[in-house]
Design an enzyme around this catalytic site. Structure first.
Site, short mmCIF file in Angstrom:
data_model
loop_
_atom_site.label_atom_id
_atom_site.label_comp_id
_atom_site.label_asym_id
_atom_site.label_seq_id
_atom_site.Cartn_x
_atom_site.Cartn_y
_atom_site.Cartn_z
N LYS A 140 0.84 -1.20 0.00
CA LYS A 140 0.00 0.00 0.00
C LYS A 140 0.88 1.25 0.00
O LYS A 140 2.08 1.18 0.29
CB LYS A 140 -0.91 -0.02 1.23
CG LYS A 140 -0.16 0.02 2.57
CD LYS A 140 -1.09 -0.24 3.75
CE LYS A 140 -0.31 -0.28 5.07
NZ LYS A 140 -1.21 -0.64 6.20
N ARG A 159 -11.09 0.03 14.57
CA ARG A 159 -11.28 0.73 13.29
C ARG A 159 -12.24 -0.13 12.45
O ARG A 159 -13.40 -0.26 12.79
CB ARG A 159 -9.95 0.96 12.57
CG ARG A 159 -8.92 1.73 13.39
CD ARG A 159 -7.69 2.10 12.58
NE ARG A 159 -7.20 1.00 11.74
CZ ARG A 159 -6.00 0.93 11.20
NH1 ARG A 159 -5.12 1.90 11.40
NH2 ARG A 159 -5.63 -0.09 10.46
N TYR A 169 15.27 30.70 5.16
CA TYR A 169 14.09 31.44 5.63
C TYR A 169 14.16 31.66 7.14
O TYR A 169 14.51 30.73 7.89
CB TYR A 169 12.81 30.67 5.33
CG TYR A 169 12.42 30.67 3.88
CD1 TYR A 169 12.05 31.85 3.24
CD2 TYR A 169 12.40 29.49 3.15
CE1 TYR A 169 11.68 31.85 1.90
CE2 TYR A 169 12.02 29.47 1.82
CZ TYR A 169 11.67 30.65 1.20
OH TYR A 169 11.31 30.64 -0.11
N MET A 205 11.18 24.42 0.70
CA MET A 205 10.48 23.48 -0.18
C MET A 205 11.46 22.71 -1.06
O MET A 205 11.27 21.53 -1.33
CB MET A 205 9.46 24.21 -1.05
CG MET A 205 8.52 23.27 -1.77
SD MET A 205 7.40 24.09 -2.91
CE MET A 205 6.36 25.01 -1.81
#
Ligand SMILES: *Cc1c(COP(=O)(O)O)cnc(C)c1O
Length: 396
Positions: free
Chosen positions: A37, A131, A261, A309
């Protein structure tokens, strides 16, 4: 010099060996299901699935119907694929069209599967995870009973999932779940002896052989990460993924100069700074600001300043030689000259788990596949239904 600004290199031979290692824990007749997955925990679902099958896995498991379809579309037609997640009506149809097994726990689910054209189902008992599944063992038994006599439905499995298999000090919760499932599975297997009972994730496989039943569902350990967040090597597991970038720029900082930053790094003395073109846009998370190491020429250098980023900065020291590091590979996860940064280390710094570290890698990071260093020709993710082992040609 790297060919890409960032690359995740995945060793398919390590995935194969990890599967063989996991199988060595299982008694005769117990099968391994490789959980692929979330794009194979960030490693690439299709190449990982092929490698796991080559390593002896017999089943594959995913969470969404689209993930099941991806495996079938890639030519993995034979192995059973279990879709473990919740499904909308449209997703149920997609899963069944991909000939995937689906999970049910209410009698209504059985009727829905039948109405959608029928298929293979596994009944899920919620033995404590809280769940998916029903915590009512009688409802689960009734659902299995209905599935067994509904035309078009094949009752294949009986399953549960552990909440604390990775926690030694869980106050006996794991054993309680195990006992509850064992009791229930034993009862319905008396009526349906062909049923495949399965419960164990990676941690359970390594923790307690009583959890193995007929099939085990392993994800994290297949990729060579430690389900307990500690030392994968101590479990005989080999991390399959390395994350590598390079030193794109080296610059001189004077005392008081800052980088990044928010000026969260200010040089306390003259120094060299390396700029490495990876950032949170690649999945190298911002929580690693002033909180990670990077390997360059086999040495650890501290990440300083804010993770942005697209870039990070590392402190290279004052010496002139620092300038010669421009162009050198920078290992963010992996090994260099016997120095290692593991996904577990990165997870500890982020106060999270290794699962999240590799799952976080974004599609901007190209995945490259190799077998113990021998690069694989072409994208291992496409093409015919061959095991990964047959696709080992070098690209040169
Ligand atoms: C993800 C998942 C697994 C695999 O767990 P690991 O800890 O990665 O081995 C097994 N079963 C279910 C239901 C899952 O969702």
């Amino acid at each position: 010099m790297n060919s890409e600004r960032v690359q995740a290199s995945v060793n398919l031979a390590a995935i194969e060996r990890n599967c063989a290692t996991l199988r060595s824990h299982l008694r005769e007749g117990v099968s391994l299901c490789a959980v692929v997955k979330a794009d194979g925990y960030g490693h690439g679902a299709v190449p990982s699935a092929r490698a796991a099958l080559a390593g002896g896995a017999r089943w594959l498991a995913v969470v969404s119907s689209a993930e099941a379809r991806e495996l079938r579309d890639a030519g993995l037609r034979e192995p059973p694929v279990l879709v473990m997640g919740a499904l909308t009506a449209a997703e149920l149809s997609e899963a069944l069209a991909a000939r995937a097994d689906v999970v049910v726990w209410r009698e209504r689910h059985v009727r829905e599967v039948a109405a959608a054209g029928g298929g293979r189902v596994h009944v899920k008992l919620d033995s404590g995870m809280g769940r998916l599944g029903t915590s009512d063992a009688e409802e689960a038994a009734r659902t299995a009973e209905l599935a067994s006599r509904t035309a078009g439905i094949e009752l294949v499995g009986a399953m549960t999932h552990f909440a604390t298999a990775d926690e030694a000090d869980d106050g006996g919760f794991f054993e309680a779940q195990l006992d509850a499932f064992a009791r229930w599975a034993h009862e319905i297997k008396e009526r349906q002896p062909q049923l495949v009972a399965h419960a164990a994730n990676s941690a359970a496989v390594l923790r307690d052989a009583r959890s193995h039943f007929d099939l085990v569902r392993c994800g994290i350990a297949v990729y060579g990460m430690d389900p307990f967040g500690e030392d994968a090597a101590a479990q005989g597991l080999e991390p399959a993924l390395e994350l590598v970038s390079y030193v794109a720029e080296v610059k001189r900082l004077r005392t008081g100069d800052s980088a990044g930053y928010g000026r969260r790094f200010v040089a306390q003395a003259d120094a060299h700074l390396g700029v490495i073109p990876i950032g949170y846009g690649d999945g190298w998370r911002r929580g690693l600001s002033n909180n990670a190491d990077v390997l360059i020429t086999g040495r650890r250098y501290p990440l300083v300043g804010t993770v942005s980023m697209d870039n990070i900065t590392v402190l290279l020291g004052a010496e002139q030689e620092a300038k010669s590091l421009r162009g050198e590979p920078a290992v963010l996860i992996g090994e260099q000259a016997r120095e290692r940064i593991s996904a577990e280390e990165v997870a500890r710094r982020l106060d999270t788990i290794n699962y999240e570290v590799t799952c976080a890698l974004t599609p901007r990071v190209p995945r490259a596949y190799h077998r113990d260093g021998a690069r694989l020709a072409g994208p291992a993710s496409s093409g015919a239904d061959e095991p990964a082992a047959a696709a080992g040609a070098e690209r040169g």
